[in-house]
Design an enzyme around this catalytic site. Structure first.
Site, mmCIF file in Angstrom:
data_model
loop_
_atom_site.group_PDB
_atom_site.id
_atom_site.type_symbol
_atom_site.label_atom_id
_atom_site.label_comp_id
_atom_site.label_asym_id
_atom_site.label_seq_id
_atom_site.Cartn_x
_atom_site.Cartn_y
_atom_site.Cartn_z
ATOM 1 N N GLY A 8 27.067 -12.100 -6.356
ATOM 2 C CA GLY A 8 27.653 -12.011 -7.693
ATOM 3 C C GLY A 8 28.578 -13.189 -7.931
ATOM 4 O O GLY A 8 29.611 -13.081 -8.585
ATOM 5 N N GLY A 11 29.792 -14.344 -11.630
ATOM 6 C CA GLY A 11 30.425 -13.382 -12.555
ATOM 7 C C GLY A 11 31.887 -13.730 -12.754
ATOM 8 O O GLY A 11 32.361 -14.789 -12.323
ATOM 9 N N GLN A 12 32.642 -12.800 -13.390
ATOM 10 C CA GLN A 12 34.028 -13.116 -13.738
ATOM 11 C C GLN A 12 34.870 -13.414 -12.486
ATOM 12 O O GLN A 12 35.611 -14.398 -12.455
ATOM 13 C CB GLN A 12 34.652 -11.929 -14.483
ATOM 14 C CG GLN A 12 36.100 -12.182 -14.893
ATOM 15 C CD GLN A 12 36.796 -10.994 -15.513
ATOM 16 O OE1 GLN A 12 36.442 -9.836 -15.225
ATOM 17 N NE2 GLN A 12 37.768 -11.251 -16.360
ATOM 18 N N ASP A 50 18.303 -11.068 -5.303
ATOM 19 C CA ASP A 50 18.663 -9.787 -5.926
ATOM 20 C C ASP A 50 19.279 -8.906 -4.836
ATOM 21 O O ASP A 50 18.635 -8.671 -3.807
ATOM 22 C CB ASP A 50 17.382 -9.127 -6.496
ATOM 23 C CG ASP A 50 17.665 -7.829 -7.242
ATOM 24 O OD1 ASP A 50 16.848 -7.450 -8.100
ATOM 25 O OD2 ASP A 50 18.719 -7.200 -6.970
ATOM 26 N N TYR A 139 29.489 3.454 -14.316
ATOM 27 C CA TYR A 139 30.166 2.384 -13.561
ATOM 28 C C TYR A 139 31.260 2.984 -12.678
ATOM 29 O O TYR A 139 31.340 2.714 -11.481
ATOM 30 C CB TYR A 139 30.774 1.393 -14.548
ATOM 31 C CG TYR A 139 31.721 0.362 -13.976
ATOM 32 C CD1 TYR A 139 33.069 0.374 -14.330
ATOM 33 C CD2 TYR A 139 31.287 -0.628 -13.110
ATOM 34 C CE1 TYR A 139 33.947 -0.570 -13.839
ATOM 35 C CE2 TYR A 139 32.163 -1.584 -12.614
ATOM 36 C CZ TYR A 139 33.491 -1.551 -12.983
ATOM 37 O OH TYR A 139 34.375 -2.486 -12.491
ATOM 38 N N LYS A 143 31.679 3.308 -8.582
ATOM 39 C CA LYS A 143 32.866 2.821 -7.867
ATOM 40 C C LYS A 143 33.443 3.949 -6.993
ATOM 41 O O LYS A 143 33.814 3.725 -5.844
ATOM 42 C CB LYS A 143 33.914 2.287 -8.850
ATOM 43 C CG LYS A 143 33.509 0.978 -9.523
ATOM 44 C CD LYS A 143 33.149 -0.098 -8.501
ATOM 45 C CE LYS A 143 32.792 -1.425 -9.142
ATOM 46 N NZ LYS A 143 32.359 -2.431 -8.142
ATOM 47 N N ILE A 169 40.710 -7.498 -15.316
ATOM 48 C CA ILE A 169 41.011 -8.865 -14.890
ATOM 49 C C ILE A 169 40.933 -9.795 -16.100
ATOM 50 O O ILE A 169 39.959 -9.784 -16.846
ATOM 51 C CB ILE A 169 40.024 -9.339 -13.809
ATOM 52 C CG1 ILE A 169 40.066 -8.411 -12.587
ATOM 53 C CG2 ILE A 169 40.331 -10.790 -13.402
ATOM 54 C CD1 ILE A 169 41.382 -8.338 -11.861
HETATM 55 C C1 VAH Z 1 35.490 -3.127 -17.118
HETATM 56 N N1 VAH Z 1 36.548 -5.211 -16.448
HETATM 57 O O1 VAH Z 1 36.178 -3.168 -18.138
HETATM 58 C C2 VAH Z 1 35.941 -3.984 -15.930
HETATM 59 C C3 VAH Z 1 36.988 -3.299 -15.079
HETATM 60 C C4 VAH Z 1 38.976 -1.796 -15.000
HETATM 61 C C5 VAH Z 1 37.828 -2.292 -15.817
HETATM 62 O O2 VAH Z 1 36.444 -2.697 -13.948
HETATM 63 O O3 VAH Z 1 34.480 -2.468 -17.010
#
Ligand code: VAH
Length: 315
Positions: A8, A11-12, A50, A139, A143, A169
Site C-alpha cells: 500500500g 496510499g495516504q 495484489d 472498514y 480493523k 490523518i
Molecule cells: C477514514 N481516514 O476516514 C480513515 C480513517 C479514522 C478514519 O481510518 O476512513
C-alpha cells in the site's frame, strides 16, 4: 542488509512513510509495493502486486530477503461501503497473508488499525485503550477483526506484529481519498485552489486527527521500541488533536481570509457520529514514549505552506 517492504506504498500513509524509510535506511533497502496505484516517477525499488495473492507476496519477500513489513493496504470507511465483500477480501485476506508469511519468515510487521474500530457504543470522550468495540462500517469491522488476528498471531506464534489505531490523518502529498476524515484534507485542497469548500460533516463535528509527520514518527518509534516494552498486541490508541470542523475552518481562515465554508452533511455524517471525539493514549505514552508535536495551528501552517508550494500559489 535485510530489506523493508511497504505494501500500500502509494496510499495516504505509504506515500509519506516510504521516503522517510528510504532516508533512514537507504533507498536500496526499502521495497515499495503498489497494486492499482503507483506514483509516477517513483524513485526506489518498486514491485506491483495484489496483497490478496499470497504467492506474489511470498516471492517478493524471498527476492529481497525482507525482514520488516509495513502492511498498509486497506479500503477506507467510505469507499469500503461500496462493496463490503471486496473490502473484507482486501483488508482481511491481505492481512492474513502477511501474518502467515510473517510466521514463515520470522518477519516484524506493522499494521494500522483505526479509531474506526470503535462504534457508537464506545465512550466517545477520552476513549480508553480497553473498551467496547462495536464498529458500524465494514472498514471498522475489518480493523476490529484485524486487531484480534494480530493479537492471536502474537499469542499463538510469537509473531512480532505491532499496531496503532490511527485517528484521521491530515496530509498533503496525496489528494483526499475515501475516508470520512478526509474533509480535513479536502478543505485545504479546495480552500487554496478555489477559496471555497463544501463540508460534508456538520460544523460542530469533533473527530480525533493527527498530522502525517506525527503519524509517521510514531509508527517508526513503535517499530523501533524494545520488544519487551510492547504490552498491547491488538492495537495502541494514539492521539494528537481533536477539533470541530468549524474550528479547523477558523484556523484556516487565518491563512485564507476570503475562505467560504458551506456545511452540507451527507451520509458520511453518520459514520463520523459513530466514532470517538477524543482518545486516551496514555498506554502508548507509557510503553514506548508516544507523543505528538503538531497542534491545530502548526498542522494548519504546515498544510498551507506545503500545498501552496505544490500548487504554485503565492501566499
Ligand atoms: C477514514 N481516514 O476516514 C480513515 C480513517 C479514522 C478514519 O481510518 O476512513
Amino acid at each position: 542488509m535485510k530489506k523493508i517492504l511497504v505494501t500500500g506504498a502509494f496510499g495516504q500513509i505509504g506515500s509519506e512513510l516510504v521516503p522517510v524509510l528510504q532516508e533512514k535506511f537507504g533507498i536500496d533497502n526499502v521495497v515499495a509495493m503498489g497494486h492499482q496505484t503507483i506514483a509516477e516517477g517513483f524513485d526506489g525499488i518498486l514491485e506491483r502486486a495484489d496483497a490478496r495473492n499470497k504467492e506474489s507476496l511470498s516471492s517478493i519477500i524471498k527476492k529481497y530477503n525482507v525482514e520488516t513489513v509495513y502492511h498498509l493496504v486497506s479500503l477506507l470507511s467510505v469507499k469500503g461501503e461500496i462493496d463490503p465483500s471486496v473490502t473484507w477480501d482486501i483488508n482481511m485476506n491481505g492481512l492474513k497473508n502477511i501474518l502467515d508469511l510473517g510466521v514463515e519468515h520470522k518477519l516484524k510487521i506493522f499494521w494500522p488499525s483505526s479509531i474506526a474500530a470503535f462504534g457508537p457504543s464506545t465512550p466517545r470522550d477520552n476513549t480508553p485503550q480497553h473498551t467496547i468495540l462495536e464498529p458500524t462500517t465494514i472498514y471498522g469491522v475489518t480493523k476490529y477483526a484485524g486487531e484480534g488476528l494480530c493479537r492471536y498471531y502474537n499469542i499463538k506464534y510469537r509473531l512480532d506484529v505491532r499496531s496503532v489505531r490511527y485517528p484521521g490523518i491530515i496530509s498533503w502529498k496525496t489528494p483526499p481519498g475515501g475516508g470520512t476524515t478526509d474533509y480535513a484534507v479536502a478543505i485545504f485542497y479546495d480552500g487554496l485552489k478555489t477559496g471555497k469548500y463544501k463540508c460534508f460533516v456538520k460544523p460542530d463535528t469533533v473527530l480525533p486527527m493527527m498530522y502525517i509527520d506525527d503519524a509517521i514518527k510514531g509508527t517508526i518509534d513503535l517499530m523501533e521500541a524494545p520488544l519487551e516494552n510492547i504490552k498491547v498486541r491488538n492495537s495502541y490508541n494514539i492521539a494528537a488533536i481533536s477539533f470541530e470542523a468549524q474550528e479547523l475552518a477558523k484556523e484556516l481562515k487565518k491563512h485564507i481570509p476570503h475562505l467560504v465554508v458551506i456545511y452540507d452533511p451527507d451520509k458520511r455524517q453518520l459514520i463520523a457520529n459513530s466514532w470517538p471525539k477524543t482518545i486516551d493514549d496514555s498506554e502508548a505514552k507509557k510503553d514506548w514514549g508516544w507523543k505528538h508535536e503538531y497542534d491545530l495551528a502548526k498542522m494548519t501552517r504546515a498544510m498551507v505552506e506545503n500545498l501552496r508550494r505544490e500548487f504554485g500559489i503565492k501566499s
